[in-house]
Scaffold this motif. Structure first.
Motif, PDB file in Angstrom:
ATOM      1  N   GLY A 110       0.802  -1.211   0.000  1.00 40.58           N
ATOM      2  CA  GLY A 110       0.000   0.000   0.000  1.00 40.58           C
ATOM      3  C   GLY A 110       0.835   1.261   0.000  1.00 40.58           C
ATOM      4  N   SER A 111       2.166   1.101   0.098  1.00 42.80           N
ATOM      5  CA  SER A 111       3.044   2.271   0.018  1.00 42.80           C
ATOM      6  C   SER A 111       2.960   2.871  -1.380  1.00 42.80           C
ATOM      7  CB  SER A 111       4.487   1.886   0.327  1.00 42.80           C
ATOM      8  OG  SER A 111       4.609   1.351   1.622  1.00 42.80           O
ATOM      9  N   SER A 112       3.147   4.171  -1.462  1.00 39.51           N
ATOM     10  CA  SER A 112       3.129   4.837  -2.764  1.00 39.51           C
ATOM     11  C   SER A 112       4.413   4.522  -3.523  1.00 39.51           C
ATOM     12  CB  SER A 112       2.990   6.344  -2.587  1.00 39.51           C
ATOM     13  OG  SER A 112       4.159   6.872  -1.963  1.00 39.51           O
ATOM     14  N   ILE A 113       4.389   4.780  -4.801  1.00 38.81           N
ATOM     15  CA  ILE A 113       5.583   4.554  -5.621  1.00 38.81           C
ATOM     16  C   ILE A 113       6.731   5.395  -5.100  1.00 38.81           C
ATOM     17  CG2 ILE A 113       6.562   4.861  -7.926  1.00 38.81           C
ATOM     18  CD1 ILE A 113       3.891   4.176  -9.114  1.00 38.81           C
ATOM     19  N   GLU A 114       6.449   6.637  -4.736  1.00 36.45           N
ATOM     20  CA  GLU A 114       7.502   7.528  -4.247  1.00 36.45           C
ATOM     21  C   GLU A 114       8.137   6.980  -2.971  1.00 36.45           C
ATOM     22  OE1 GLU A 114       4.531   8.423  -5.205  1.00 36.45           O
ATOM     23  OE2 GLU A 114       4.994   9.561  -7.037  1.00 36.45           O
ATOM     24  N   GLN A 115       7.313   6.435  -2.060  1.00 34.22           N
ATOM     25  CA  GLN A 115       7.848   5.871  -0.822  1.00 34.22           C
ATOM     26  C   GLN A 115       8.704   4.638  -1.097  1.00 34.22           C
ATOM     27  OE1 GLN A 115       4.085   5.260   1.128  1.00 34.22           O
ATOM     28  NE2 GLN A 115       4.325   7.085   2.429  1.00 34.22           N
ATOM     29  N   LEU A 116       8.223   3.766  -1.988  1.00 32.07           N
ATOM     30  CA  LEU A 116       8.989   2.566  -2.325  1.00 32.07           C
ATOM     31  C   LEU A 116      10.317   2.921  -2.966  1.00 32.07           C
ATOM     32  CD1 LEU A 116       6.092   0.389  -3.779  1.00 32.07           C
ATOM     33  CD2 LEU A 116       7.254   0.030  -1.604  1.00 32.07           C
ATOM     34  N   VAL A 117      10.300   3.870  -3.882  1.00 35.58           N
ATOM     35  CA  VAL A 117      11.529   4.265  -4.578  1.00 35.58           C
ATOM     36  C   VAL A 117      12.498   4.915  -3.600  1.00 35.58           C
ATOM     37  CG1 VAL A 117      12.468   5.822  -6.325  1.00 35.58           C
ATOM     38  CG2 VAL A 117      10.454   4.440  -6.846  1.00 35.58           C
ATOM     39  N   ALA A 118      11.981   5.752  -2.709  1.00 37.81           N
ATOM     40  CA  ALA A 118      12.848   6.410  -1.723  1.00 37.81           C
ATOM     41  C   ALA A 118      13.533   5.374  -0.836  1.00 37.81           C
ATOM     42  CB  ALA A 118      12.034   7.384  -0.877  1.00 37.81           C
ATOM     43  N   ASN A 119      12.795   4.357  -0.400  1.00 36.53           N
ATOM     44  CA  ASN A 119      13.364   3.335   0.479  1.00 36.53           C
ATOM     45  C   ASN A 119      14.406   2.475  -0.231  1.00 36.53           C
ATOM     46  OD1 ASN A 119      11.908   4.043   2.768  1.00 36.53           O
ATOM     47  ND2 ASN A 119      10.160   2.759   2.211  1.00 36.53           N
ATOM     48  N   ILE A 120      14.093   2.027  -1.442  1.00 40.43           N
ATOM     49  CA  ILE A 120      15.015   1.108  -2.112  1.00 40.43           C
ATOM     50  C   ILE A 120      16.275   1.818  -2.580  1.00 40.43           C
ATOM     51  CG2 ILE A 120      14.055   1.317  -4.452  1.00 40.43           C
ATOM     52  CD1 ILE A 120      14.563  -1.693  -4.741  1.00 40.43           C
ATOM     53  N   THR A 121      16.165   3.066  -3.015  1.00 43.69           N
ATOM     54  CA  THR A 121      17.369   3.778  -3.455  1.00 43.69           C
ATOM     55  C   THR A 121      18.292   4.052  -2.274  1.00 43.69           C
ATOM     56  OG1 THR A 121      16.106   5.855  -3.305  1.00 43.69           O
ATOM     57  CG2 THR A 121      16.306   4.838  -5.478  1.00 43.69           C
ATOM     58  N   GLU A 122      17.709   4.418  -1.142  1.00 47.09           N
ATOM     59  CA  GLU A 122      18.538   4.672   0.045  1.00 47.09           C
ATOM     60  C   GLU A 122      19.202   3.383   0.520  1.00 47.09           C
ATOM     61  OE1 GLU A 122      18.156   6.539   4.561  1.00 47.09           O
ATOM     62  OE2 GLU A 122      16.360   6.172   3.344  1.00 47.09           O
ATOM     63  N   ARG A 123      18.436   2.293   0.559  1.00 46.03           N
ATOM     64  CA  ARG A 123      18.997   1.019   1.023  1.00 46.03           C
ATOM     65  C   ARG A 123      20.089   0.534   0.080  1.00 46.03           C
ATOM     66  NH1 ARG A 123      20.702  -2.000   4.996  1.00 46.03           N
ATOM     67  NH2 ARG A 123      20.619  -4.244   4.518  1.00 46.03           N
ATOM     68  N   ALA A 124      19.831   0.607  -1.237  1.00 44.98           N
ATOM     69  CA  ALA A 124      20.812   0.155  -2.213  1.00 44.98           C
ATOM     70  C   ALA A 124      22.077   0.993  -2.153  1.00 44.98           C
ATOM     71  CB  ALA A 124      20.207   0.209  -3.618  1.00 44.98           C
ATOM     72  N   HIS A 178      19.255   1.659 -10.937  1.00 46.71           N
ATOM     73  CA  HIS A 178      20.583   1.970 -11.454  1.00 46.71           C
ATOM     74  C   HIS A 178      21.448   2.534 -10.341  1.00 46.71           C
ATOM     75  CE1 HIS A 178      23.425   2.478 -14.679  1.00 46.71           C
ATOM     76  NE2 HIS A 178      23.597   3.754 -14.381  1.00 46.71           N
ATOM     77  N   VAL A 179      22.599   1.866 -10.078  1.00 45.18           N
ATOM     78  CA  VAL A 179      23.512   2.234  -8.999  1.00 45.18           C
ATOM     79  C   VAL A 179      24.819   2.689  -9.625  1.00 45.18           C
ATOM     80  CG1 VAL A 179      24.571   1.455  -6.861  1.00 45.18           C
ATOM     81  CG2 VAL A 179      22.419   0.453  -7.607  1.00 45.18           C
ATOM     82  N   VAL A 180      25.367   3.829  -9.156  1.00 45.09           N
ATOM     83  CA  VAL A 180      26.500   4.457  -9.822  1.00 45.09           C
ATOM     84  C   VAL A 180      27.616   4.760  -8.824  1.00 45.09           C
ATOM     85  CG1 VAL A 180      27.230   6.418 -11.245  1.00 45.09           C
ATOM     86  CG2 VAL A 180      24.935   5.495 -11.500  1.00 45.09           C
ATOM     87  N   LYS A 181      28.864   4.525  -9.262  1.00 47.15           N
ATOM     88  CA  LYS A 181      30.079   4.965  -8.582  1.00 47.15           C
ATOM     89  C   LYS A 181      30.213   4.441  -7.151  1.00 47.15           C
ATOM     90  CE  LYS A 181      30.643   9.227 -11.261  1.00 47.15           C
ATOM     91  NZ  LYS A 181      30.753  10.693 -11.200  1.00 47.15           N
ATOM     92  N   LYS A 182      30.726   3.247  -7.050  1.00 44.50           N
ATOM     93  CA  LYS A 182      31.018   2.697  -5.721  1.00 44.50           C
ATOM     94  C   LYS A 182      32.194   3.462  -5.125  1.00 44.50           C
ATOM     95  CE  LYS A 182      31.890  -1.806  -3.522  1.00 44.50           C
ATOM     96  NZ  LYS A 182      30.616  -1.931  -2.801  1.00 44.50           N
ATOM     97  N   GLU A 183      32.102   3.780  -3.852  1.00 48.30           N
ATOM     98  CA  GLU A 183      33.120   4.601  -3.209  1.00 48.30           C
ATOM     99  C   GLU A 183      34.477   3.907  -3.147  1.00 48.30           C
ATOM    100  OE1 GLU A 183      31.565   5.674   0.543  1.00 48.30           O
ATOM    101  OE2 GLU A 183      29.981   6.962  -0.250  1.00 48.30           O
ATOM    102  N   ALA A 184      34.481   2.580  -2.992  1.00 48.65           N
ATOM    103  CA  ALA A 184      35.754   1.836  -2.918  1.00 48.65           C
ATOM    104  C   ALA A 184      35.711   0.696  -3.931  1.00 48.65           C
ATOM    105  CB  ALA A 184      35.975   1.291  -1.502  1.00 48.65           C
ATOM    106  N   GLY A 185      36.475   0.826  -5.002  1.00 47.19           N
ATOM    107  CA  GLY A 185      36.572  -0.253  -5.977  1.00 47.19           C
ATOM    108  C   GLY A 185      35.358  -0.336  -6.885  1.00 47.19           C
ATOM    109  N   THR A 186      35.136  -1.539  -7.410  1.00 46.12           N
ATOM    110  CA  THR A 186      34.024  -1.784  -8.319  1.00 46.12           C
ATOM    111  C   THR A 186      32.951  -2.600  -7.610  1.00 46.12           C
ATOM    112  OG1 THR A 186      35.102  -3.785  -9.143  1.00 46.12           O
ATOM    113  CG2 THR A 186      35.538  -1.721 -10.330  1.00 46.12           C
TER     114      THR A 186
END
Length: 742
Positions: A189-203, A278-286
């Protein structure tokens, strides 16, 4: 005794290594396992240096160490190719023969450290690839362990197994942690915005990425559309158009692949890709395989939730649109009640759909329009496309048709039906895949509203036509009786009957003979259809003109001032009329007769008679000219004013009847009749007459002799020739017109 002592120490080593191996499996992480191993070696064997070097793809990294080996450790990370494969697969000791194949940077750096005794233990399970190597160093000679290489090799296998177990435990812990995070942060029941905010932060936090964002797939536009919010600093393209092959790799080269500076995980539901993470630029290595697995875990659990959120959002949007639809329908109905035209309905419909709308009449001529997104140039392309496909649209049986304008734009056309008849067409600039249920409901209701408005206008026009018929009947009466009422009608139709007006009459004829009843009905239907088109076209050509019907003909009242001011007025008017004949009605023809100008009210009757006479003459004598004015009729205009019609007919019969009756209808009489006419028109020139009739000169002379014999007159006498020519003119005026088939 010495051998016995050596065996005892080897046994102690074996016992210690076994205890150590059993202890290793108790740890949950790789770091705990490695540090326990280092401490175990250090305490049990009193070595001066011990380190564990693991292989990470193509690089050797020193993961744990103790003791003094700084010079050696500075050489790491080391390229995998700089270490001989034997050190990673077999136990080695400083006392072993140094073959050429062992010579490598790893060996050189180990020797440079200055250990008196060193040995290496490969970390690998039997039959598996090596995970790395354990290095042990002493500052003095330690000969007792030289025969324990087999034990160390087995121990290396135990270490590898323990590391593998620890890695598996770590992986499971990450999964459990990820599941706990999903349980605590992601709700049905979470909104798309809430789901996207959670998964991007966690990832982002779990992989150590600089930025993370989400694209969701838009079916209508075959594009990936950026869905905020994102994690971390970023600048993204709002919409990514997919190529024709629908491949993600064009925009996301690292789809489900580790080892790069970015990584992309698709959101999949029922084998259908609904978006990407889409995840970009790992801080240490690849990005590693562990990162890939974690992101795939998050994606697998959140994909369905995102799809459910999208469906719920779409359902709520449809509900909102339906509610708005009810309001819009009331607005459209209101427009039909309070409005007199179509523009208000067109504007309302365009705003409801958010698309440009054009209303056409039943001949596909635009009546009203409202532009939303298209430029003026694109709008002109729409009209050009409609004009190009006009006849296909008009003759199509389907109510809905689709046209193309520009490189990739769609234009839909719907028929407006009323009482089983086509009243007009509504065109909308919209893609076919955007016409969903709500849009169709809106359009169907709008088509009904347009139909009501068309019928309203038709009823008004019918009443006006009835009043106009009465007005026309009185205006063109031979004797006008109720002038005051006539003036009132003239004011009603905005016609100045006291100014000088030109009166013209035209007819729509079929070039082919009609015999069967069904063909007659078909021809009349075509005439009616053409009349409607021509009437609309004439009013566009000259708004000051009055158009009506009288006695089966079509009547025009045109201000003489307009005719004088417009060069070649009648030629242009006739050209506009003929352009209304479609390609599938080329058997139809339009003939036009033009009377003189009115000066008084009494002149309207006379001018109408003149126009009818000009139409009759162009129909029977000059069909190739198509239109004639009364002034150009020459002698016909004088003959027209003869009052004794019976006397004129008797004159024609007395003069020409011998030729008409000759041969008892076998065609010879007609040949002589036509030969004499052409001979008179050629002023008695035998050569020109023979050429016009396509006969030999001797045949012409024979016919002329026979004509002279039958008529008993000298056809070369000027007086006789005048009488003969007059007879032909009167024949054209009375006899031929009455015998012609319409």
């Amino acid at each position: 005794m010495l051998v016995s002592e050596k065996n005892k120490r080897i046994g102690n080593i074996d016992l210690h290594l076994r205890k150590t191996a059993r202890q290793l499996v108790k740890f949950d992480t790789v770091d705990e396992t490695l540090h326990y191993l280092i401490e175990s070696f250090w305490k049990q064997f009193g070595c001066h240096y011990v380190s564990i070097i693991l292989k990470m793809k193509d690089v050797l990294i020193c993961k744990a160490s103790k003791g003094d080996g700084q010079k050696f450790e500075q050489r790491f990370p080391m390229e995998r190719t700089h270490c001989s494969e034997l050190f990673l697969t077999e136990p080695k000791c400083c006392h072993d023969p140094i073959d050429e194949e062992l010579t490598c940077e790893f060996l050189t750096h180990l020797q440079d450290e200055g250990f008196a005794t060193w040995f290496t233990v490969p970390i690998k399970e039997s039959g598996s690839n090596s995970m790395g190597v354990c290095v042990i160093g002493y500052e003095e000679e330690v000969p007792l362990i030289l025969n324990a290489d087999k034990l160390f090799e087995e121990f290396g296998e135990d270490i590898a197994a323990a590391i593998g177990i620890a890695q598996q435990k770590e992986h499971e812990k990450k999964k459990i942690k990820g599941m706990e995070w999903l349980k605590d942060n992601v709700y049905l029941g979470s909104s798309i915005e809430q789901l996207v905010a959670n998964i991007t932060e966690r990832a982002g936090k779990a992989t150590g990425a600089e930025s993370v964002y989400v694209y969701l797939y838009d079916d209508h536009h075959n594009s990936f559309v950026y869905q905020p919010p994102a994690f971390g600093p970023m600048a993204v393209t709002a919409k990514l158009k997919l190529e024709e092959d629908y491949s993600l790799f064009h925009h996301f080269p690292y789809v489900d692949r580790e080892g790069g500076s970015e990584i992309t995980i698709p959101f999949t539901v029922n084998l259908k890709t609904i978006g990407v993470l889409h995840v970009v630029k790992k801080e240490a290595g690849t990005f590693t395989s562990e990162d890939l697995e974690l992101l795939q875990l998050l994606s697998s659990h959140i994909s369905v939730l995102i799809e459910n959120a999208r469906l719920y959002k779409a359902e709520m949007e449809d509900k909102r649109r339906l509610e708005k639809l009810m309001v819009n329908q009331q607005e459209l109905v209101k427009r039909t009640l309070v409005g007199e035209g179509f523009q208000e309905i067109t504007v309302s419909l365009s705003k409801m759909l958010g698309r440009s709308v054009v209303l056409f009449d039943r001949f596909l001529r635009p009546i009203s329009s409202f532009r939303v997104e298209e430029s003026q140039e694109e709008f002109e392309q729409i009209f050009a496309a409609v004009e190009q496909e006009k006849w296909a649209v008009l003759n199509a049986s389907k109510r809905e048709q689709w046209l193309k304008y520009g490189p990739q734009h769609d234009f839909a056309v719907w028929k407006v039906m009323g009482g089983g008849d086509c009243l007009g067409y509504v065109g909308v600039s919209i893609r076919k895949n955007e016409v969903d249920m709500v849009v169709r409901i809106t359009l169907n209701h709008a088509l009904d509203v347009y139909a009501i408005q068309f019928i309203k206008q038709k009823l008004v026009l019918d009443v006006k036509e009835q009043v106009k018929d009465g007005f026309i009947h009185q205006l063109f009466s031979e004797k006008i009786e109720e002038k005051e009422k006539l003036i009132e009608y003239a004011n009603l139709f905005n016609v100045n009957i006291f100014q000088s007006n030109k009166i013209a009459v035209f007819s729509i004829e079929c070039k082919q003979r009609v015999s069967e009843e069904e063909d007659l009905l078909s021809i009349e239907a075509k005439k009616t259809w053409l009349w409607e088109r021509i009437r609309e076209e004439l009013l566009q050509f000259d708004p000051g003109m009055m158009v009506s019907r009288k006695a089966g003909k079509y009547l025009l009242i045109v201000p003489e001032k307009k005719v004088r001011e417009t060069k070649d007025y009648w030629e242009k008017l006739y050209s506009r009329m003929t352009k209304m004949i479609p390609p599938n009605m080329q058997e139809m023809d339009i003939l036009l007769g033009i009377g003189t100008s009115t000066k008084t009210l009494e002149d309207y009757y006379l001018c109408l008679r003149q126009a009818l006479q000009a139409l009759k003459i162009v129909t029977t004598n000059y069909p190739s000219k198509k239109f004639l004015s009364f002034e150009s009729l020459g002698s016909y205009s004088v003959l027209y004013n003869l009052q004794e019609t019976l006397a004129a007919k008797m004159f024609v019969k007395n003069v020409l009847e011998p030729l008409q009756s000759y041969g008892n209808g076998n065609g010879k009489g007609k040949d002589l009749f036509d030969t004499l006419r052409v001979y008179l028109l050629m002023n008695g020139n035998l050569k020109e007459t023979a050429e016009a009739l396509f006969i030999h000169r001797s045949s012409l002379k024979y016919r002329l002799g026979k004509i002279t014999e039958l008529l008993k007159c000298d056809i070369d006498d000027a007086e006789e020739r005048f009488n003969l020519m007059l007879a032909y003119k009167l024949y054209d005026l009375y006899e031929k017109a009455e015998s012609s088939v319409v």
